[in-house]
Design a protein around this motif. Structure first.
Motif, mmCIF file in Angstrom:
data_model
loop_
_atom_site.group_PDB
_atom_site.id
_atom_site.type_symbol
_atom_site.label_atom_id
_atom_site.label_comp_id
_atom_site.label_asym_id
_atom_site.label_seq_id
_atom_site.Cartn_x
_atom_site.Cartn_y
_atom_site.Cartn_z
ATOM 1 N N ASP A 69 119.922 32.959 -48.275
ATOM 2 C CA ASP A 69 121.294 32.526 -48.059
ATOM 3 C C ASP A 69 121.888 33.101 -46.770
ATOM 4 O O ASP A 69 123.024 32.781 -46.417
ATOM 5 C CB ASP A 69 122.185 32.868 -49.255
ATOM 6 C CG ASP A 69 122.194 34.349 -49.585
ATOM 7 O OD1 ASP A 69 121.417 35.089 -48.958
ATOM 8 O OD2 ASP A 69 122.974 34.757 -50.460
ATOM 9 N N GLU A 78 118.692 26.399 -63.886
ATOM 10 C CA GLU A 78 118.778 27.442 -62.867
ATOM 11 C C GLU A 78 118.032 27.021 -61.601
ATOM 12 O O GLU A 78 117.011 26.352 -61.663
ATOM 13 C CB GLU A 78 118.188 28.744 -63.419
ATOM 14 C CG GLU A 78 118.535 29.984 -62.621
ATOM 15 C CD GLU A 78 118.321 31.249 -63.445
ATOM 16 O OE1 GLU A 78 119.300 31.847 -63.905
ATOM 17 O OE2 GLU A 78 117.142 31.624 -63.639
ATOM 18 N N VAL A 79 118.561 27.447 -60.457
ATOM 19 C CA VAL A 79 117.927 27.198 -59.166
ATOM 20 C C VAL A 79 118.033 28.456 -58.317
ATOM 21 O O VAL A 79 118.788 29.379 -58.629
ATOM 22 C CB VAL A 79 118.608 26.039 -58.400
ATOM 23 C CG1 VAL A 79 118.462 24.728 -59.148
ATOM 24 C CG2 VAL A 79 120.085 26.358 -58.140
ATOM 25 N N LYS A 138 119.495 30.196 -55.107
ATOM 26 C CA LYS A 138 120.696 29.992 -54.305
ATOM 27 C C LYS A 138 120.334 29.486 -52.914
ATOM 28 O O LYS A 138 119.411 29.966 -52.287
ATOM 29 C CB LYS A 138 121.471 31.313 -54.193
ATOM 30 C CG LYS A 138 122.816 31.178 -53.495
ATOM 31 C CD LYS A 138 123.545 32.510 -53.483
ATOM 32 C CE LYS A 138 124.897 32.382 -52.803
ATOM 33 N NZ LYS A 138 125.612 33.690 -52.758
ATOM 34 N N GLU A 139 121.065 28.471 -52.453
ATOM 35 C CA GLU A 139 120.874 27.863 -51.137
ATOM 36 C C GLU A 139 119.534 27.156 -51.007
ATOM 37 O O GLU A 139 119.061 26.899 -49.903
ATOM 38 C CB GLU A 139 121.009 28.914 -50.022
ATOM 39 C CG GLU A 139 122.367 29.574 -49.941
ATOM 40 C CD GLU A 139 123.471 28.611 -49.544
ATOM 41 O OE1 GLU A 139 123.203 27.663 -48.790
ATOM 42 O OE2 GLU A 139 124.616 28.787 -50.012
ATOM 43 N N SER A 140 118.918 26.809 -52.134
ATOM 44 C CA SER A 140 117.623 26.133 -52.097
ATOM 45 C C SER A 140 117.807 24.625 -51.966
ATOM 46 O O SER A 140 118.907 24.082 -52.131
ATOM 47 C CB SER A 140 116.839 26.434 -53.381
ATOM 48 O OG SER A 140 117.489 25.843 -54.504
ATOM 49 N N GLN A 153 119.084 23.145 -55.238
ATOM 50 C CA GLN A 153 120.531 23.238 -55.403
ATOM 51 C C GLN A 153 121.228 22.138 -54.593
ATOM 52 O O GLN A 153 122.135 21.459 -55.099
ATOM 53 C CB GLN A 153 121.051 24.607 -54.962
ATOM 54 C CG GLN A 153 122.578 24.725 -55.102
ATOM 55 C CD GLN A 153 123.113 26.089 -54.702
ATOM 56 O OE1 GLN A 153 122.348 27.019 -54.453
ATOM 57 N NE2 GLN A 153 124.407 26.217 -54.634
ATOM 58 N N SER A 154 120.807 21.960 -53.350
ATOM 59 C CA SER A 154 121.408 20.931 -52.497
ATOM 60 C C SER A 154 121.226 19.542 -53.093
ATOM 61 O O SER A 154 122.151 18.722 -53.086
ATOM 62 C CB SER A 154 120.795 20.986 -51.094
ATOM 63 O OG SER A 154 121.047 22.221 -50.478
ATOM 64 N N GLU A 174 123.486 18.995 -56.070
ATOM 65 C CA GLU A 174 124.903 18.979 -55.735
ATOM 66 C C GLU A 174 125.299 17.814 -54.840
ATOM 67 O O GLU A 174 126.474 17.667 -54.498
ATOM 68 C CB GLU A 174 125.293 20.303 -55.065
ATOM 69 C CG GLU A 174 125.258 21.488 -56.023
ATOM 70 C CD GLU A 174 125.607 22.807 -55.350
ATOM 71 O OE1 GLU A 174 125.572 22.858 -54.099
ATOM 72 O OE2 GLU A 174 125.895 23.780 -56.075
ATOM 73 N N LEU A 195 124.593 16.674 -62.724
ATOM 74 C CA LEU A 195 125.052 18.054 -62.600
ATOM 75 C C LEU A 195 126.183 18.341 -63.584
ATOM 76 O O LEU A 195 126.212 19.406 -64.220
ATOM 77 C CB LEU A 195 125.522 18.325 -61.170
ATOM 78 C CG LEU A 195 126.008 19.739 -60.858
ATOM 79 C CD1 LEU A 195 124.896 20.750 -61.086
ATOM 80 C CD2 LEU A 195 126.507 19.831 -59.420
ATOM 81 N N PHE A 201 125.111 25.718 -64.820
ATOM 82 C CA PHE A 201 124.279 25.563 -63.629
ATOM 83 C C PHE A 201 124.295 26.902 -62.913
ATOM 84 O O PHE A 201 125.305 27.312 -62.334
ATOM 85 C CB PHE A 201 124.837 24.461 -62.733
ATOM 86 C CG PHE A 201 123.994 24.187 -61.509
ATOM 87 C CD1 PHE A 201 122.622 23.978 -61.616
ATOM 88 C CD2 PHE A 201 124.575 24.122 -60.247
ATOM 89 C CE1 PHE A 201 121.850 23.725 -60.496
ATOM 90 C CE2 PHE A 201 123.817 23.858 -59.123
ATOM 91 C CZ PHE A 201 122.452 23.658 -59.249
ATOM 92 N N GLN A 223 122.640 30.030 -60.310
ATOM 93 C CA GLN A 223 121.889 30.301 -59.093
ATOM 94 C C GLN A 223 121.439 31.766 -59.086
ATOM 95 O O GLN A 223 122.216 32.655 -59.428
ATOM 96 C CB GLN A 223 122.732 30.022 -57.844
ATOM 97 C CG GLN A 223 123.126 28.566 -57.659
ATOM 98 C CD GLN A 223 124.437 28.238 -58.349
ATOM 99 O OE1 GLN A 223 125.409 28.980 -58.217
ATOM 100 N NE2 GLN A 223 124.481 27.135 -59.070
#
Length: 276
Positions: free
Chosen positions: A95, A155-156, A158-160, A163-164, A167, A175, A181, A183
């Motif tokens: 991140d 779960e993902v 963060k900033e992966s 996630q993108s 979202e 979602l 959800f 991170q």
């Protein structure tokens, strides 16, 4: 530094500027060092510093011998060798990748880095590998499709890319259907959460999913229905076309002489290359 906006007396302004405006000697040296480093990176140098997530197998991770390894690590190392540069492997917090690149700490981001949706944020190499975002869950979870994630804890990292993907506007309803959800900083934590039952599913890159599930196929499953399909590329500071072109040309040499395919076979069992 944020400038002070005030209508204070001159003495007050002078005091304020003396407190926060005058750079310390070491700050000036650090700033000059960063500028010099960035200039060197744009014009070429003796080192090639690659930023990567050290907890993202099989693309970048710490091997059993304690050394950094992985598909992208080997690709970058071979690339540096052919360019006549010394490879510097720089693990980063994912991140904070943009800060690391903009500050000149690293020359590029090369670690399963999805270019889709980020096309204008970086100067990119050509895509070298297709990637798909998928969902992993336990075989006995009762989850067989994306619709079954309704009310579940997903779960993902963060900033992966996962996630993108979740979202973006194409997955708004999906979602919204999740119970939670979450991170986490790294996927190793996500897999531990899945194993313990703290979460119901993980959204993740297909290459990482296959690597993590090797030998665990009896307990976990990758859903057939995918979230999205994407492409991996090497990301450089916006405008650094000189280094991008050098790396791109070297990658094509590795494709043409079979080196790319050899490294790919080692980690995936087949040639993932999309460069032509």
């Amino acid at each position: 530094m944020k400038k002070l906006i005030a209508t204070a007396l001159l003495a007050g302004m002078t005091l304020s500027l003396a407190a926060c405006g005058a750079p310390k000697a070491e700050d000036s040296a650090a700033d000059n060092g960063t500028e010099t480093a960035n200039e060197g990176k744009e014009n070429g140098g003796d080192t090639f510093t690659v930023g990567f997530d050290q907890d993202f197998p099989p693309f970048g991770y710490v091997g059993d011998d304690g050394e950094f390894t992985g598909f992208d690590i080997e690709m970058a190392t071979e690339c540096a060798k052919r360019m006549g540069k010394e490879i510097v492997l720089q693990p980063i917090d994912w991140d904070a990748k943009d800060f690391e690149l903009e500050s000149g700490t690293i020359d590029c981001i090369w670690n399963g880095f999805t270019m889709n949706g980020r096309e204008d944020a970086y100067t990119w190499s050509d895509s070298y590998m297709d990637n798909t975002q998928v969902v992993i869950t336990k075989k006995d979870s009762g989850i067989e499709a994306l619709a079954d994630l309704s009310g579940k804890i997903v779960e993902v990292q963060k900033e992966s890319s996962a996630q993108s993907a979740l979202e973006d506007e194409d997955h708004t309803e999906l979602l919204a259907s999740f119970g939670q959800f979450l991170q986490v900083a790294e996927y190793n934590t996500a897999f531990m959460d899945l194993e313990s039952g703290a979460v119901d599913a993980i959204a993740i890159d297909i290459g990482v999913a296959n690597f993590q599930l090797e030998g665990k196929e009896e307990d976990y499953v990758i859903l057939d229905e995918v979230i999205s399909s994407e492409q991996y590329a090497v990301g450089f500071l916006k405008g650094n076309e000189t280094l991008r072109d050098e790396v791109q040309d070297t990658l094509m040499e590795m494709v043409e002489d079979g080196t790319f395919a050899t490294i790919s076979e080692k980690y995936f069992g087949y040639d993932v290359c999309t460069l032509k």
